[in-house]
Each structure stands twice: as structure tokens, then as C-alpha cells.
Design a protein around this motif. Structure first.
Motif, PDB file in Angstrom:
ATOM      1  N   TYR A   1      48.361  39.379  38.231  1.00 24.27           N
ATOM      2  CA  TYR A   1      47.015  39.728  37.801  1.00 24.27           C
ATOM      3  C   TYR A   1      46.515  38.694  36.788  1.00 24.27           C
ATOM      4  O   TYR A   1      47.214  38.383  35.820  1.00 24.27           O
ATOM      5  N   PHE A   2      45.331  38.201  37.050  1.00 22.11           N
ATOM      6  CA  PHE A   2      44.743  37.190  36.187  1.00 22.11           C
ATOM      7  C   PHE A   2      43.446  37.695  35.584  1.00 22.11           C
ATOM      8  O   PHE A   2      42.570  38.179  36.298  1.00 22.11           O
ATOM      9  N   CYS A   3      43.337  37.532  34.283  1.00 29.63           N
ATOM     10  CA  CYS A   3      42.097  37.780  33.572  1.00 29.63           C
ATOM     11  C   CYS A   3      41.360  36.444  33.461  1.00 29.63           C
ATOM     12  O   CYS A   3      41.992  35.389  33.287  1.00 29.63           O
ATOM     13  N   ALA A   4      40.046  36.466  33.579  1.00 33.53           N
ATOM     14  CA  ALA A   4      39.284  35.216  33.503  1.00 33.53           C
ATOM     15  C   ALA A   4      37.975  35.467  32.760  1.00 33.53           C
ATOM     16  O   ALA A   4      37.418  36.565  32.809  1.00 33.53           O
ATOM     17  N   VAL A   5      37.494  34.433  32.110  1.00 36.70           N
ATOM     18  CA  VAL A   5      36.221  34.512  31.398  1.00 36.70           C
ATOM     19  C   VAL A   5      35.349  33.367  31.854  1.00 36.70           C
ATOM     20  O   VAL A   5      35.814  32.272  32.151  1.00 36.70           O
TER      21      VAL A   5
ATOM     22  N   VAL B   1      43.378  39.579  41.336  1.00 34.73           N
ATOM     23  CA  VAL B   1      44.747  39.874  41.733  1.00 34.73           C
ATOM     24  C   VAL B   1      45.177  38.874  42.791  1.00 34.73           C
ATOM     25  O   VAL B   1      44.375  38.464  43.647  1.00 34.73           O
ATOM     26  N   GLN B   2      46.422  38.461  42.693  1.00 35.43           N
ATOM     27  CA  GLN B   2      46.976  37.504  43.647  1.00 35.43           C
ATOM     28  C   GLN B   2      48.301  38.038  44.174  1.00 35.43           C
ATOM     29  O   GLN B   2      49.271  38.136  43.428  1.00 35.43           O
ATOM     30  N   SER B   3      48.329  38.370  45.437  1.00 32.97           N
ATOM     31  CA  SER B   3      49.590  38.765  46.070  1.00 32.97           C
ATOM     32  C   SER B   3      50.340  37.508  46.476  1.00 32.97           C
ATOM     33  O   SER B   3      49.727  36.452  46.645  1.00 32.97           O
ATOM     34  N   PRO B   4      51.652  37.604  46.644  1.00 34.68           N
ATOM     35  CA  PRO B   4      52.449  36.410  46.949  1.00 34.68           C
ATOM     36  C   PRO B   4      51.905  35.627  48.139  1.00 34.68           C
ATOM     37  O   PRO B   4      51.669  36.183  49.202  1.00 34.68           O
ATOM     38  N   GLY B   5      51.681  34.345  47.931  1.00 32.46           N
ATOM     39  CA  GLY B   5      51.200  33.478  48.994  1.00 32.46           C
ATOM     40  C   GLY B   5      49.748  33.669  49.363  1.00 32.46           C
ATOM     41  O   GLY B   5      49.274  33.061  50.325  1.00 32.46           O
ATOM     42  N   GLN B   6      49.057  34.483  48.617  1.00 33.33           N
ATOM     43  CA  GLN B   6      47.651  34.768  48.925  1.00 33.33           C
ATOM     44  C   GLN B   6      46.709  34.127  47.915  1.00 33.33           C
ATOM     45  O   GLN B   6      47.127  33.593  46.893  1.00 33.33           O
ATOM     46  N   GLY B   7      45.416  34.220  48.226  1.00 35.26           N
ATOM     47  CA  GLY B   7      44.408  33.729  47.308  1.00 35.26           C
ATOM     48  C   GLY B   7      44.086  34.751  46.233  1.00 35.26           C
ATOM     49  O   GLY B   7      44.820  35.710  46.018  1.00 35.26           O
ATOM     50  N   LEU B   8      42.995  34.531  45.550  1.00 36.82           N
ATOM     51  CA  LEU B   8      42.582  35.388  44.448  1.00 36.82           C
ATOM     52  C   LEU B   8      41.526  36.374  44.925  1.00 36.82           C
ATOM     53  O   LEU B   8      40.501  35.977  45.466  1.00 36.82           O
ATOM     54  N   GLN B   9      41.804  37.641  44.668  1.00 35.90           N
ATOM     55  CA  GLN B   9      40.857  38.686  45.053  1.00 35.90           C
ATOM     56  C   GLN B   9      40.257  39.294  43.792  1.00 35.90           C
ATOM     57  O   GLN B   9      40.996  39.671  42.870  1.00 35.90           O
ATOM     58  N   LEU B  10      38.952  39.401  43.748  1.00 31.47           N
ATOM     59  CA  LEU B  10      38.285  39.968  42.584  1.00 31.47           C
ATOM     60  C   LEU B  10      38.492  41.485  42.543  1.00 31.47           C
ATOM     61  O   LEU B  10      38.182  42.183  43.503  1.00 31.47           O
ATOM     62  N   LEU B  11      39.030  41.978  41.423  1.00 36.25           N
ATOM     63  CA  LEU B  11      39.225  43.410  41.240  1.00 36.25           C
ATOM     64  C   LEU B  11      37.990  44.049  40.614  1.00 36.25           C
ATOM     65  O   LEU B  11      37.555  45.118  41.052  1.00 36.25           O
TER      66      LEU B  11
END
Lengths: 116, 117
Positions: A89-93, A37-47
Motif C-alpha cells: 500500500y502506497f500513500c501519495a501526495v 494498492v499494488q498486488s505482486p507483479g501488478q500496477g498501481l490501483q487507486l483505492l
């Protein structure tokens, strides 16, 4: 080719409603799947993440995701959305290939808006 | 809780100038990565680095880009001659090599927003 597809660019849900964000992947080896998940102006947090075992995985902030190998999907769900869940929200593999670095391949992202 | 840090948070540079983006990975991690995100687009892999050498790089990572781990803590991305299209958010990530599922997780820094004018 390795790829991740998030079919929904933007989703709007009402606060308190349930949420499902879709993710489909194409990966030649055993996939390891992630939602960030990425909030505006923030980095990527693993959900949450899936490596093996139980196909329903629990994450932080009340999120869960279900791995369905037959459908090559890893959809993210939450039973009751809070206004603070508004984010991208980003999905990644990725895969653990010992002779390579284990890069992540990301989907396009789904922007979630929450209305009161 | 250990975290990946990046400096600066925002860098503005003129086209053709060299920039160095800095990252401090989590201290016991051994794999390091750079990704970028052009505004409104997805996060793209640039390069992975392990045992003091590049283990994989993308097509984006051409001769204008280089990475270095100059000491035991920093991990840098250098762009030799910036172009307008290099404007993006650059994320550093790191990963441990311990046994168990922790070894699969990449921890991301907050990013450096690079603006090329």
C-alpha cells in the motif's frame, strides 16, 4: 521539502481484524492525498483520494481514510481485513499547480500480510 | 472502462543499449507521466508531459532519458544508453484536464519491468 512517510514497512494482521496504515506528509501547498494498492507483479490501483470537503473519505474494497490537517496525516483503515487484501500500500501526495504537471510523491510503502 | 496500457511487459537489455518503453494513455487525457520503482523501493517520479513538452522532470531524468508523443495515442520513454541501475519497473500514468475532481487522478498502467544485464 515535499515528502511522504509511511512509518510501517511491514504489517501483519489476522483475517477479520481491523487495519490501520499510517501516512504522514509534508507539502507546501494544499495537498491532494491518495492511497494506492499494488498486488505482486501488478500496477498501481487507486483505492481512494482526498481533495477537499469531508475529511473521512470512502474508497473501494471497503477502505476508508481520514485526513487530519493538524497532524499532517492521512491514515488508511479497514474494519475487517480479508486475505485478498494482502498487498503493498502506497500513500501519495500531489497538488494541482497549473504551471507544473502535478506529479505524485509516494511514500515507501507498507507491505500488508494477512494470516488466517 | 478505459485504461492505460504499456508494452512490453518485460524488457531485457544489455548495458549500453537503447530501450524504448511504450505507453498508450487514456484517450481524452492530456497530462502524461513516467514513474519508476526500483525493486523494493518506493515509486519515484521521472517526468511529466503536457502540450507536447516536458512540464516537470526529476533529478533522475538526466540527458540519457527522453520522452516523446509521436502520434495522438502513444507516449514513449527512451533510455539512450542503459545502465545496470536503470533496472526497475517503469510506470506510465495519465490524467485528464477536465473540471472536477477527476482531473486530479492519475491512472497508472501495469508497468514495464526493465532488466539491464
Amino acid at each position: 521539502a515535499q515528502s511522504v512517510t509511511q512509518p510501517d514497512i511491514h504489517i501483519t494482521v489476522s483475517e477479520g481484524a481491523s487495519l490501520e496504515l499510517r501516512c504522514n506528509y509534508s507539502y507546501g501547498a494544499t495537498p491532494y492525498l491518495f492511497w494506492y494498492v499494488q498486488s505482486p507483479g501488478q500496477g498501481l490501483q487507486l483505492l481512494l483520494k482526498y481533495f477537499s470537503g469531508d475529511t473521512l473519505v470512502q474508497g473501494i474494497k471497503g477502505f476508508e481514510a481520514e485526513f487530519k490537517r493538524s497532524q499532517s496525516s492521512f491514515n488508511l483503515r479497514k474494519p475487517s481485513v480479508h486475505w485478498s487484501d494482502a498487498a503493498e500500500y502506497f500513500c501519495a501526495v500531489g497538488g494541482l499547480i497549473y504551471n507544473q504537471g502535478g506529479k505524485l510523491i509516494f511514500g515507501q510503502g507498507t507491505e500488508l500480510s494477512v494470516k488466517p | 472502462e478505459p485504461e492505460v496500457t504499456q508494452t512490453p511487459s518485460h524488457q531485457v537489455t544489455q548495458m549500453g543499449q537503447e530501450v524504448i518503453l511504450r505507453c498508450v494513455p487514456i484517450s481524452n487525457h492530456l497530462y502524461f507521466y513516467w514513474y519508476r520503482q526500483i525493486l523494493g523501493q518506493k515509486v519515484e517520479f521521472l517526468v511529466s508531459f503536457y502540450n507536447n513538452e516536458i512540464s516537470e522532470k526529476s533529478e533522475i531524468f538526466d540527458d540519457q532519458f527522453s520522452v516523446e508523443r509521436p502520434d495522438g495515442s502513444n507516449f514513449t520513454l527512451k533510455i539512450r544508453s542503459t545502465k545496470l541501475e536503470d533496472s526497475a519497473m517503469y510506470f506510465c500514468a495519465s490524467k485528464s484536464r477536465s473540471r472536477g475532481t477527476e482531473s486530479y487522478e492519475q491512472y497508472f498502467g501495469p508497468g514495464t519491468r526493465l532488466t539491464v544485464t
